[in-house]
Design a protein around this motif. Structure first.
Motif, short mmCIF file in Angstrom:
data_model
loop_
_atom_site.label_atom_id
_atom_site.label_comp_id
_atom_site.label_asym_id
_atom_site.label_seq_id
_atom_site.Cartn_x
_atom_site.Cartn_y
_atom_site.Cartn_z
N GLY A 14 1.15 4.24 11.03
CA GLY A 14 1.95 3.04 10.96
C GLY A 14 1.56 2.29 9.70
N HIS A 15 2.25 1.19 9.44
CA HIS A 15 1.94 0.39 8.26
C HIS A 15 1.55 -1.01 8.72
N GLN A 16 0.61 -1.60 7.99
CA GLN A 16 0.11 -2.93 8.35
C GLN A 16 -0.14 -3.71 7.06
N VAL A 17 0.18 -5.00 7.09
CA VAL A 17 -0.08 -5.86 5.94
C VAL A 17 -1.36 -6.64 6.22
N LEU A 18 -2.32 -6.52 5.30
CA LEU A 18 -3.59 -7.22 5.46
C LEU A 18 -3.46 -8.68 5.05
N GLU A 19 -4.54 -9.45 5.27
CA GLU A 19 -4.53 -10.88 4.96
C GLU A 19 -4.29 -11.13 3.47
N ASN A 20 -4.81 -10.25 2.62
CA ASN A 20 -4.66 -10.44 1.18
C ASN A 20 -3.29 -9.97 0.67
#
Length: 104
Positions: free
Chosen positions: A82-88
């Motif tokens: 899957g894809h995830q967007v980090l805090e940065n």
């Protein structure tokens, strides 16, 4: 496409089913990948320069990206990603089994 160059993948269908290897070339336009040690094809090569012999050469052929799965470094088996967007703000691929992020 969920596969990139230098990823470790496992083949899930075809004559090389179960083999693992590193992705040498990933072509998103055609949806194909070249994996080392998988789909070995025989090519008859003509000598092109003086001193370079021709002959029969074995090399890896491209296979469809749907026939391979990414190998998770933690699970050590083929997994869906899957894809995830980090805090940065960086987008990373994530293992759907254990949640480990893949280095890009």
């Amino acid at each position: 496409m969920h596969i990139r160059s230098n990823d470790t993948v496992v083949v899930i269908t075809g004559k090389d089913k179960g083999k693992e290897g590193k992705v040498l070339v990933a072509s998103p336009k055609t949806g194909k990948v070249v994996v080392e040690g998988v789909a070995i094809a025989t090519k008859h090569q003509k000598p092109r320069q003086q001193g370079v012999p021709g002959g029969i050469v074995k090399q890896e052929a491209a296979i469809d990206v749907s026939n391979v799965m990414l190998v998770c470094p933690k699970c050590k088996k083929g997994v869906r990603v899957g894809h995830q967007v980090l805090e940065n703000g960086k987008k990373v691929r994530v293992c759907k089994k254990c949640g480990t992020a893949f280095e890009n």
